[in-house]
Design a protein around this motif. Structure first.
Motif, PDB file in Angstrom:
ATOM      1  N   LEU A 126       0.823  -1.199   0.000  1.00 56.68           N
ATOM      2  CA  LEU A 126       0.000   0.000   0.000  1.00 56.68           C
ATOM      3  C   LEU A 126       0.864   1.258   0.000  1.00 56.68           C
ATOM      4  N   TYR A 127       1.933   1.252   0.805  1.00 56.44           N
ATOM      5  CA  TYR A 127       2.838   2.414   0.821  1.00 56.44           C
ATOM      6  C   TYR A 127       3.501   2.614  -0.538  1.00 56.44           C
ATOM      7  N   ALA A 128       3.764   1.508  -1.251  1.00 59.25           N
ATOM      8  CA  ALA A 128       4.433   1.627  -2.551  1.00 59.25           C
ATOM      9  C   ALA A 128       3.566   2.336  -3.587  1.00 59.25           C
ATOM     10  N   LEU A 129       2.256   2.385  -3.361  1.00 59.08           N
ATOM     11  CA  LEU A 129       1.358   3.029  -4.312  1.00 59.08           C
ATOM     12  C   LEU A 129       1.331   4.547  -4.156  1.00 59.08           C
ATOM     13  N   PHE A 130       1.865   5.054  -3.028  1.00 53.90           N
ATOM     14  CA  PHE A 130       1.794   6.486  -2.759  1.00 53.90           C
ATOM     15  C   PHE A 130       3.201   7.082  -2.761  1.00 53.90           C
ATOM     16  N   PRO A 131       3.336   8.340  -3.190  1.00 59.34           N
ATOM     17  CA  PRO A 131       4.638   9.017  -3.119  1.00 59.34           C
ATOM     18  C   PRO A 131       5.129   9.082  -1.672  1.00 59.34           C
ATOM     19  N   ARG A 132       6.439   9.129  -1.505  1.00 61.17           N
ATOM     20  CA  ARG A 132       7.025   9.091  -0.166  1.00 61.17           C
ATOM     21  C   ARG A 132       6.566  10.258   0.707  1.00 61.17           C
ATOM     22  N   ARG A 133       6.316  11.409   0.101  1.00 62.65           N
ATOM     23  CA  ARG A 133       5.952  12.564   0.924  1.00 62.65           C
ATOM     24  C   ARG A 133       4.578  12.406   1.585  1.00 62.65           C
ATOM     25  N   PHE A 134       3.785  11.425   1.145  1.00 68.00           N
ATOM     26  CA  PHE A 134       2.472  11.196   1.743  1.00 68.00           C
ATOM     27  C   PHE A 134       2.469  10.027   2.735  1.00 68.00           C
ATOM     28  N   HIS A 135       3.624   9.413   2.983  1.00 68.38           N
ATOM     29  CA  HIS A 135       3.654   8.215   3.816  1.00 68.38           C
ATOM     30  C   HIS A 135       3.266   8.487   5.265  1.00 68.38           C
ATOM     31  N   VAL A 136       3.684   9.634   5.813  1.00 65.03           N
ATOM     32  CA  VAL A 136       3.335   9.941   7.206  1.00 65.03           C
ATOM     33  C   VAL A 136       1.830  10.109   7.344  1.00 65.03           C
ATOM     34  N   ARG A 137       1.253  10.831   6.409  1.00 65.44           N
ATOM     35  CA  ARG A 137      -0.199  11.028   6.453  1.00 65.44           C
ATOM     36  C   ARG A 137      -0.931   9.707   6.240  1.00 65.44           C
ATOM     37  N   LEU A 138      -0.415   8.863   5.352  1.00 65.32           N
ATOM     38  CA  LEU A 138      -1.015   7.555   5.120  1.00 65.32           C
ATOM     39  C   LEU A 138      -0.940   6.702   6.380  1.00 65.32           C
ATOM     40  N   ALA A 139       0.176   6.794   7.117  1.00 69.27           N
ATOM     41  CA  ALA A 139       0.301   6.035   8.362  1.00 69.27           C
ATOM     42  C   ALA A 139      -0.771   6.448   9.358  1.00 69.27           C
ATOM     43  N   ARG A 140      -1.030   7.753   9.467  1.00 66.32           N
ATOM     44  CA  ARG A 140      -2.075   8.220  10.378  1.00 66.32           C
ATOM     45  C   ARG A 140      -3.450   7.729   9.935  1.00 66.32           C
ATOM     46  N   VAL A 141      -3.695   7.734   8.627  1.00 62.86           N
ATOM     47  CA  VAL A 141      -4.974   7.259   8.112  1.00 62.86           C
ATOM     48  C   VAL A 141      -5.184   5.789   8.458  1.00 62.86           C
ATOM     49  N   LEU A 142      -4.141   4.962   8.265  1.00 59.99           N
ATOM     50  CA  LEU A 142      -4.261   3.539   8.565  1.00 59.99           C
ATOM     51  C   LEU A 142      -4.505   3.300  10.049  1.00 59.99           C
ATOM     52  N   LEU A 143      -3.815   4.031  10.905  1.00 61.94           N
ATOM     53  CA  LEU A 143      -4.033   3.884  12.347  1.00 61.94           C
ATOM     54  C   LEU A 143      -5.458   4.282  12.734  1.00 61.94           C
ATOM     55  N   ASN A 144      -5.938   5.371  12.147  1.00 59.76           N
ATOM     56  CA  ASN A 144      -7.306   5.802  12.448  1.00 59.76           C
ATOM     57  C   ASN A 144      -8.337   4.810  11.931  1.00 59.76           C
ATOM     58  N   LEU A 145      -8.080   4.217  10.763  1.00 61.94           N
ATOM     59  CA  LEU A 145      -8.997   3.201  10.241  1.00 61.94           C
ATOM     60  C   LEU A 145      -9.056   1.994  11.165  1.00 61.94           C
ATOM     61  N   GLU A 146      -7.919   1.611  11.713  1.00 64.14           N
ATOM     62  CA  GLU A 146      -7.912   0.498  12.660  1.00 64.14           C
ATOM     63  C   GLU A 146      -8.731   0.840  13.902  1.00 64.14           C
ATOM     64  N   THR A 147      -8.613   2.076  14.371  1.00 62.37           N
ATOM     65  CA  THR A 147      -9.407   2.521  15.515  1.00 62.37           C
ATOM     66  C   THR A 147     -10.900   2.521  15.191  1.00 62.37           C
ATOM     67  N   ILE A 148     -11.256   2.954  13.985  1.00 72.09           N
ATOM     68  CA  ILE A 148     -12.665   2.999  13.581  1.00 72.09           C
ATOM     69  C   ILE A 148     -13.257   1.598  13.521  1.00 72.09           C
ATOM     70  N   VAL A 149     -12.550   0.683  12.874  1.00 68.78           N
ATOM     71  CA  VAL A 149     -13.060  -0.687  12.758  1.00 68.78           C
ATOM     72  C   VAL A 149     -13.181  -1.333  14.132  1.00 68.78           C
ATOM     73  N   GLY A 150     -12.153  -1.133  14.975  1.00 71.64           N
ATOM     74  CA  GLY A 150     -12.218  -1.696  16.322  1.00 71.64           C
ATOM     75  C   GLY A 150     -13.367  -1.114  17.129  1.00 71.64           C
ATOM     76  N   GLY A 151     -13.578   0.202  17.020  1.00 70.68           N
ATOM     77  CA  GLY A 151     -14.693   0.823  17.728  1.00 70.68           C
ATOM     78  C   GLY A 151     -16.039   0.317  17.241  1.00 70.68           C
ATOM     79  N   TYR A 152     -16.156   0.102  15.937  1.00 67.61           N
ATOM     80  CA  TYR A 152     -17.413  -0.417  15.387  1.00 67.61           C
ATOM     81  C   TYR A 152     -17.698  -1.825  15.910  1.00 67.61           C
ATOM     82  N   LEU A 153     -16.678  -2.674  15.923  1.00 64.11           N
ATOM     83  CA  LEU A 153     -16.870  -4.038  16.407  1.00 64.11           C
ATOM     84  C   LEU A 153     -17.196  -4.048  17.899  1.00 64.11           C
TER      85      LEU A 153
END
Length: 307
Positions: A126-153
């Protein structure tokens, strides 16, 4: 999270995944063994007793002048004609639908095992699909998605346990047979928005018919009242807190999801709404009419991307 917790206690990843999925399978099979046989037997018994139940209900309605007009309609109803209307085509259609649901469920389990077992490689792709300058923001998005899914369950578990406990207490107090299987069935069907309440109420009311009209009425009104309380109070508060959505957004998301995608749309409405809200916030998307700008957040993103 369960696999991660086992790994923290020095259990290797493969064994952790096996323990978690085997445990979930045991719970699912156990719930089915507790619920399905008793429900099938009780439904068969109720169908056999339908003529007697129909006569008893008609006599009860005739005893009150307000409900007397309904007695003739109850007597004219022919349940055997309805049952004969279930032809082979309908049975085949229902079987194909059940097979499709089972196939999707099995595929979901297999994909979950693959993603958990090889999560690092999947994340790397997934990281390989995005330019390197967006990796930090992508990391935050993935962490938040994990929190959302866990909260929903977690929210789904809370609401399922709540209706299961309520149904068991209600049926036990009114001495309705098979209280535990009916409560387990209510907890399982509660995962389906809107329709789950009807599915949970119908067998409970049918079984309560064996206890008389008064008990049946109490069970029906109590189940309807709880469903209203859950949909108006518990669901908005539990999911709103877990997914960081307002109560109004929770209700609107469920209505829109159910209208657009049916049952599946309603199931996915809340995590999708939470994910969209999070993406707008993390990606700094300017919404129409929103002229606010936070220079501190933009400066933080710029420093992180440079790093």
């Amino acid at each position: 999270p369960a696999v991660r917790w086992l790994q923290q206690h020095r259990v290797n990843r493969a064994l952790s995944i096996a323990v978690v999925f085997i445990g979930c399978a045991i719970i699912a099979v156990g719930a089915g063994l507790i619920t399905i046989p008793s429900l099938v037997a009780q439904v068969g018994q109720t169908i056999n007793n339908l003529p007697a139940i129909q006569k008893s209900l008609a006599r009860t309605l005739e005893s009150h002048h307000l409900t007397a007009p309904l007695a003739s309609a109850i007597r004219a109803f022919k349940p055997e004609d309805r049952l004969k209307g279930v032809n082979m085509t309908a049975a085949v259609t229902a079987s194909l639908g059940a097979a499709e649901v089972i196939g999707y469920a099995a595929t979901s389990v297999v994909l979950a095992i693959y993603f958990i077992a090889d999560g690092e490689r999947t994340r790397g792709a997934l990281y390989a699909l995005f330019p390197r300058r967006f990796h930090v923001r992508l990391a935050r998005v993935l962490l938040n998605l994990e929190t959302i899914v866990g909260g929903y369950l977690r929210g789904q578990i809370i609401t399922s346990v709540a209706i299961g406990v309520f149904t068991f207490a209600l049926l036990a107090i009114t001495r309705v047979p098979n209280a535990l299987p009916l409560a387990a069935f209510a907890a399982l069907t509660d995962v389906i928005p809107f329709v789950g309440g009807l599915l949970a109420t119908t067998p409970a009311v049918l079984v309560a018919l064996s206890r008389g009209t008064v008990v049946t009425t109490i069970v029906l009104l109590a189940m309807i009242g709880y469903q209203e309380f859950e949909s108006r109070v518990i669901v908005p508060r539990v999911y709103g807190k877990a997914l960081r959505l307002s109560s109004a957004v929770v209700v609107i998301a469920l209505l829109v999801g159910g209208k657009v995608g049916g049952i599946i749309g309603a199931l996915l409405a809340l995590p999708i709404a939470a994910a969209l809200r999070m993406l707008v916030e993390e990606l700094r998307v300017d919404l129409p009419g929103d002229d606010t700008d936070d220079p501190h957040l933009r400066a933080r993103d710029a420093r992180a991307e440079r790093t």
